[in-house]
Motif scaffolding. Structure first.
Motif, PDB file in Angstrom:
ATOM      1  N   SER A 185       0.829  -1.209   0.000  1.00 62.01           N
ATOM      2  CA  SER A 185       0.000   0.000   0.000  1.00 62.01           C
ATOM      3  C   SER A 185       0.861   1.256   0.000  1.00 62.01           C
ATOM      4  CB  SER A 185      -0.924   0.009   1.226  1.00 62.01           C
ATOM      5  OG  SER A 185      -1.810  -1.088   1.197  1.00 62.01           O
ATOM      6  N   VAL A 186       1.923   1.242   0.782  1.00 64.95           N
ATOM      7  CA  VAL A 186       2.803   2.411   0.833  1.00 64.95           C
ATOM      8  C   VAL A 186       3.515   2.603  -0.504  1.00 64.95           C
ATOM      9  CG1 VAL A 186       4.803   3.455   1.969  1.00 64.95           C
ATOM     10  CG2 VAL A 186       3.127   2.175   3.314  1.00 64.95           C
ATOM     11  N   LEU A 187       3.963   1.513  -1.097  1.00 62.42           N
ATOM     12  CA  LEU A 187       4.625   1.606  -2.406  1.00 62.42           C
ATOM     13  C   LEU A 187       3.664   2.157  -3.461  1.00 62.42           C
ATOM     14  CD1 LEU A 187       6.583  -1.776  -2.316  1.00 62.42           C
ATOM     15  CD2 LEU A 187       7.605   0.509  -2.350  1.00 62.42           C
ATOM     16  N   ASP A 188       2.431   1.676  -3.442  1.00 63.44           N
ATOM     17  CA  ASP A 188       1.433   2.178  -4.395  1.00 63.44           C
ATOM     18  C   ASP A 188       1.142   3.652  -4.138  1.00 63.44           C
ATOM     19  OD1 ASP A 188       1.289  -0.313  -5.526  1.00 63.44           O
ATOM     20  OD2 ASP A 188      -0.528  -0.918  -4.427  1.00 63.44           O
ATOM     21  N   LEU A 189       1.062   4.022  -2.863  1.00 63.58           N
ATOM     22  CA  LEU A 189       0.815   5.424  -2.510  1.00 63.58           C
ATOM     23  C   LEU A 189       1.921   6.313  -3.066  1.00 63.58           C
ATOM     24  CD1 LEU A 189      -0.703   7.622  -0.809  1.00 63.58           C
ATOM     25  CD2 LEU A 189       0.837   7.019   1.071  1.00 63.58           C
ATOM     26  N   CYS A 190       3.166   5.923  -2.854  1.00 63.60           N
ATOM     27  CA  CYS A 190       4.297   6.716  -3.350  1.00 63.60           C
ATOM     28  C   CYS A 190       4.275   6.813  -4.873  1.00 63.60           C
ATOM     29  CB  CYS A 190       5.613   6.105  -2.877  1.00 63.60           C
ATOM     30  SG  CYS A 190       5.882   6.236  -1.094  1.00 63.60           S
ATOM     31  N   ARG A 191       3.950   5.708  -5.508  1.00 59.63           N
ATOM     32  CA  ARG A 191       3.907   5.705  -6.968  1.00 59.63           C
ATOM     33  C   ARG A 191       2.822   6.650  -7.471  1.00 59.63           C
ATOM     34  NH1 ARG A 191       5.186   0.914  -7.495  1.00 59.63           N
ATOM     35  NH2 ARG A 191       3.141   0.017  -6.986  1.00 59.63           N
ATOM     36  N   ASN A 192       1.663   6.642  -6.828  1.00 57.72           N
ATOM     37  CA  ASN A 192       0.553   7.503  -7.253  1.00 57.72           C
ATOM     38  C   ASN A 192       0.829   8.973  -6.991  1.00 57.72           C
ATOM     39  OD1 ASN A 192      -0.934   5.274  -8.094  1.00 57.72           O
ATOM     40  ND2 ASN A 192      -1.921   5.019  -6.083  1.00 57.72           N
ATOM     41  N   LEU A 193       1.585   9.270  -5.927  1.00 61.56           N
ATOM     42  CA  LEU A 193       1.878  10.665  -5.578  1.00 61.56           C
ATOM     43  C   LEU A 193       3.185  11.157  -6.186  1.00 61.56           C
ATOM     44  CD1 LEU A 193       0.861  10.715  -1.787  1.00 61.56           C
ATOM     45  CD2 LEU A 193      -0.443  11.568  -3.743  1.00 61.56           C
ATOM     46  N   GLY A 194       3.861  10.296  -6.905  1.00 62.85           N
ATOM     47  CA  GLY A 194       5.117  10.699  -7.526  1.00 62.85           C
ATOM     48  C   GLY A 194       6.250  10.849  -6.529  1.00 62.85           C
ATOM     49  N   LEU A 195       6.218  10.083  -5.447  1.00 62.35           N
ATOM     50  CA  LEU A 195       7.253  10.150  -4.416  1.00 62.35           C
ATOM     51  C   LEU A 195       8.161   8.927  -4.498  1.00 62.35           C
ATOM     52  CD1 LEU A 195       5.043  11.187  -1.339  1.00 62.35           C
ATOM     53  CD2 LEU A 195       6.308  12.682  -2.889  1.00 62.35           C
ATOM     54  N   GLU A 196       9.413   9.107  -4.099  1.00 62.80           N
ATOM     55  CA  GLU A 196      10.316   7.970  -3.987  1.00 62.80           C
ATOM     56  C   GLU A 196      10.020   7.239  -2.694  1.00 62.80           C
ATOM     57  OE1 GLU A 196      14.378   9.020  -4.393  1.00 62.80           O
ATOM     58  OE2 GLU A 196      14.078  10.194  -6.220  1.00 62.80           O
ATOM     59  N   CYS A 197      10.391   5.968  -2.647  1.00 66.70           N
ATOM     60  CA  CYS A 197      10.145   5.164  -1.453  1.00 66.70           C
ATOM     61  C   CYS A 197      11.399   4.372  -1.124  1.00 66.70           C
ATOM     62  CB  CYS A 197       8.965   4.215  -1.675  1.00 66.70           C
ATOM     63  SG  CYS A 197       8.534   3.250  -0.208  1.00 66.70           S
ATOM     64  N   VAL A 198      11.833   4.481   0.124  1.00 63.58           N
ATOM     65  CA  VAL A 198      12.988   3.725   0.609  1.00 63.58           C
ATOM     66  C   VAL A 198      12.490   2.777   1.693  1.00 63.58           C
ATOM     67  CG1 VAL A 198      15.217   3.832   1.764  1.00 63.58           C
ATOM     68  CG2 VAL A 198      14.592   5.599   0.105  1.00 63.58           C
ATOM     69  N   VAL A 199      12.835   1.485   1.542  1.00 63.52           N
ATOM     70  CA  VAL A 199      12.443   0.474   2.519  1.00 63.52           C
ATOM     71  C   VAL A 199      13.622   0.228   3.447  1.00 63.52           C
ATOM     72  CG1 VAL A 199      11.599  -1.866   2.868  1.00 63.52           C
ATOM     73  CG2 VAL A 199      10.867  -0.568   0.861  1.00 63.52           C
ATOM     74  N   GLU A 200      13.415   0.431   4.743  1.00 60.36           N
ATOM     75  CA  GLU A 200      14.489   0.287   5.733  1.00 60.36           C
ATOM     76  C   GLU A 200      14.451  -1.080   6.406  1.00 60.36           C
ATOM     77  OE1 GLU A 200      15.307   4.445   7.813  1.00 60.36           O
ATOM     78  OE2 GLU A 200      13.251   3.802   8.153  1.00 60.36           O
ATOM     79  N   GLY A 201      15.575  -1.425   7.039  1.00 62.73           N
ATOM     80  CA  GLY A 201      15.617  -2.572   7.943  1.00 62.73           C
ATOM     81  C   GLY A 201      15.704  -3.926   7.284  1.00 62.73           C
ATOM     82  N   LEU A 202      16.173  -4.023   6.048  1.00 62.73           N
ATOM     83  CA  LEU A 202      16.286  -5.319   5.368  1.00 62.73           C
ATOM     84  C   LEU A 202      17.555  -6.035   5.824  1.00 62.73           C
ATOM     85  CD1 LEU A 202      15.176  -4.011   1.892  1.00 62.73           C
ATOM     86  CD2 LEU A 202      13.898  -5.608   3.318  1.00 62.73           C
TER      87      LEU A 202
END
Length: 657
Positions: free
Chosen positions: A591-608
């Motif tokens: 959901s967060v990835l889709d949100l960022c994609r729809n709003l034109g924002l980059e997304c960084v996933v932490e803690g991998l």
């Protein structure tokens, strides 16, 4: 027409003046024994002297009946002398007294007139004297009842004077004229006395009204000084006054009590989302709920903002205290109706015992605050009792604060950097700067410890300045395609001047602003949303990037995304722990990835930390990642070697997946 109106007013009851009616009855009640004493004594004296010269019905029976009626009325007054009549009952009682006065005047005047012809001139003179003295005495007893006094005077004087005039005797006619003139004079005296009496009553009423107004003002002043106007709870001043009084009492009696501090969890978000007016409604509801829980030994107060205090005057055992705290927390956690929506809040309570936790007001309050702080860190929405663990924590915090104040930050602060990687291109795209502190006395201090203390004491401003300059000096040596990610505190953006200071440091470094990304946590944003938006907008206009860190761990995150100038959202590491085994975590990340994609924002996933985690989030659409799998934080001197490596281990694992 005016005279007729005044005459009607003089002979009627002042129904529209309750105070005057009540005062008339009270004053007349004090005169009743004297009135009937005059009637009975005078009547008896005249009746005795006429025995033998007048018929028995005139000299014995009739005056006996009249005297008996007077005695009965007096006894009745004695039984009801302490009664308090309402205005609705007082007016009919006053009317009844006026009619009784008229009936008694007719009865006694008629008896005198029938008795006058009997006996010698001495007996007749006695009857005339009886009428004069009795009328004057009764009139003065009835001075407070103007209508009754006028009625008595009119009946007695007119009837007896007329009778004397019709006798034709010059002496008796002269006596009639004299009685009439005296009656007129008495009427003026009655009127003047009544006016004075009424003026006194009205003056007392005005004085009482003034005193009541003064008392209300005094009560209002006391309320303003001691009561919180929003919640109707005692205010901070009243709380500390009660706390001081309890401490003095406890020290004098070897007793004790408990102090509790309550803080609402999530209240700031209500203010930011729904406005301060809605926040005030929530605080009012909190006040009502706390008042509903109040007991004789339980004292609640509002200390300011969303912080409340509670004093438990007896000293219950810890299990009982915990049960009380849980009841309070349960009450505060019930839903709140706000602007047509439902807001979910909770309350955390910190308890401290006097004198065990502290022997002064300041100490016990500080210990309760420490317990509250511990609760808000790890046990929100629950009661926490101050313990030796908290005492150790306070001492440690005091020591760290002292060392931080006197530290050579330029020498003791240093940085570690953790890469942010693009798993598609298998390249590092940026590095996050992480502040570290090594003190000669304390050794290595954990970042979460010294940063928290630095924020609380506002030493964070100096810490940020030192670390940001060092980070920018390192970033200047990196390849131009790499960006620097740097964490800001809420204190760094709490004013426009402080935000400008951060921008000036970037400008002075020579590093292009677009290569600098400032991370801010959602909690920091919510402390003062409007100022945060202003400060972050300034930073964005200066050319720097803005990232929202720890997304998903705070309140109402989605409400901030479209209202603040973010370029990047960082998904919190807490969702990565079981992302490869928990479907709910995967849905949240998706959901967060889709949100960022729809709003034109980059997304960084932490803690991998594992290849399987990378495989899952990569399949969900993630590209930029950060975590121990790619690299642990490294000293600045190790960054160059890391960047020179052809393929980083973590990127290789990501590529293989």
């Amino acid at each position: 027409m005016g005279r007729l109106t005044r005459l009607r007013e003089a002979l009627s009851v002042a129904e529209g003046d309750p105070e005057l009616v009540r005062s008339q009855l009270e004053a007349f009640g004090r005169q009743i024994p004297l009135l009937y004493f005059i009637l009975v004594v005078n009547t008896t004296a005249v009746a005795i002297t006429h025995i033998g010269c007048a018929p028995a019905w005139l000299s014995i029976y009739f005056p006996g009946v009249l005297s008996a009626l007077c005695i009965i009325r007096c006894l009745r007054w004695w039984r009801v002398r302490h009664r308090v009549l309402t205005h609705d009952k007082a007016v009919p009682e006053l009317r009844k007294l006026i009619w009784l006065t008229g009936l008694f005047a007719v009865a006694f005047s008629s008896w005198s007139l029938f008795l006058f012809p009997y006996g010698t001139a001495y007996e007749q003179a006695q009857v005339a004297f009886y009428m004069a003295t009795t009328v004057v005495g009764c009139v003065f007893c009835l001075m407070h009842l103007r209508a009754a006094a006028f009625l008595l005077l009119s009946i007695a004087i007119l009837s007896f004077s007329s009778f004397l005039v019709f006798t034709g005797s010059p002496v008796l006619v002269a006596m009639a004229v004299d009685m009439t003139l005296v009656g007129v004079a008495l009427a003026f005296i009655i009127q003047l006395y009544y006016r004075t009496f009424a003026d006194v009553v009205h003056a007392q009423r005005e004085l009482q009204a003034s005193q009541q107004k003064t008392q209300r003002l005094s009560d209002d002043n006391f309320r303003l000084a001691s009561i919180d106007s929003l919640t109707d709870l005692p205010n901070r001043r009243s709380f500390f006054a009660s706390l001081q009084a309890l401490s003095e009492q406890a020290l004098g009696t070897n007793g004790g009590f408990h102090v509790g501090l309550i803080d609402l969890d999530g209240f700031k978000q209500v203010n930011d989302i729904y406005g301060h007016a809605s926040g005030d409604l929530v605080l009012q509801e909190v006040g009502l709920r706390l008042l509903a829980l109040a007991e004789p030994n339980l004292f609640f107060a509002r200390l300011g903002g969303d912080e409340f205090g509670v004093l438990v005057q007896n000293r219950p055992a810890n299990p009982t205290l915990v049960e009380l705290g849980e009841r309070i927390c349960k009450s505060l956690s019930q839903p709140y109706r706000v602007a047509g929506n439902v807001a979910e809040l909770s309350g955390t309570i910190g308890w401290a015992a006097f004198p065990e936790a502290g022997t002064t007001v300041a100490q016990v309050f500080e210990r309760a605050d420490a317990a509250l702080y511990a609760g808000k860190e790890s046990r929100r929405g629950t009661p926490v009792i101050f313990s030796t663990e908290h005492e150790t924590r306070i001492r440690r915090s005091s020591l760290v604060t002292q060392e931080l104040r006197h530290a050579d930050l330029e020498a003791e602060l240093f940085l570690e950097f953790q890469p942010i990687c693009d798993v598609l291109t298998q390249r590092t795209i940026g590095l996050e700067a992480l502040g570290r502190w090594h003190n000669a006395r304390l050794g290595a201090v954990k970042p979460e410890e010294f940063i928290r203390i630095a924020e609380r004491t506002e030493l964070i401003l100096r810490v940020t300045e030192v670390l940001l300059r060092k980070a920018l000096n390192e970033a200047a040596r990196w390849p131009s395609e790499l960006y620097l990610s740097f964490n800001l505190s809420s204190i760094d953006i709490c004013t426009s001047a402080r935000a400008r200071r951060v921008i000036d440091i970037v400008a002075a470094s020579g590093v292009p602003p677009h290569r600098v990304s400032f991370e801010i946590t959602e909690t920091a944003v919510t402390r003062d949303f409007e100022q945060a938006r202003c400060s972050l907008t300034m930073i964005k206009k200066a050319g720097c990037r803005v990232s929202l860190d720890d997304f998903g761990t705070g309140y109402s995150s989605l409400s901030y995304v479209h209202r603040l100038p973010f370029d990047t959202i960082k998904v919190d590491r807490s969702f990565m722990t079981d992302v490869d085994s928990n479907g709910a975590s995967r849905k949240i990340v998706k959901s967060v990835l889709d949100l960022c994609r729809n709003l034109g924002l980059e997304c960084v996933v932490e803690g991998l930390e594992t290849a399987s985690q990378v495989e899952v989030v990569k399949a969900l659409g993630a590209r930029a990642m950060q975590g121990y799998l790619f690299s642990r934080p490294m000293r600045a001197s190790a960054v160059a070697g890391y960047l020179q490596a052809a393929v980083e281990p973590g990127l290789a694992a990501a590529a293989q997946s």
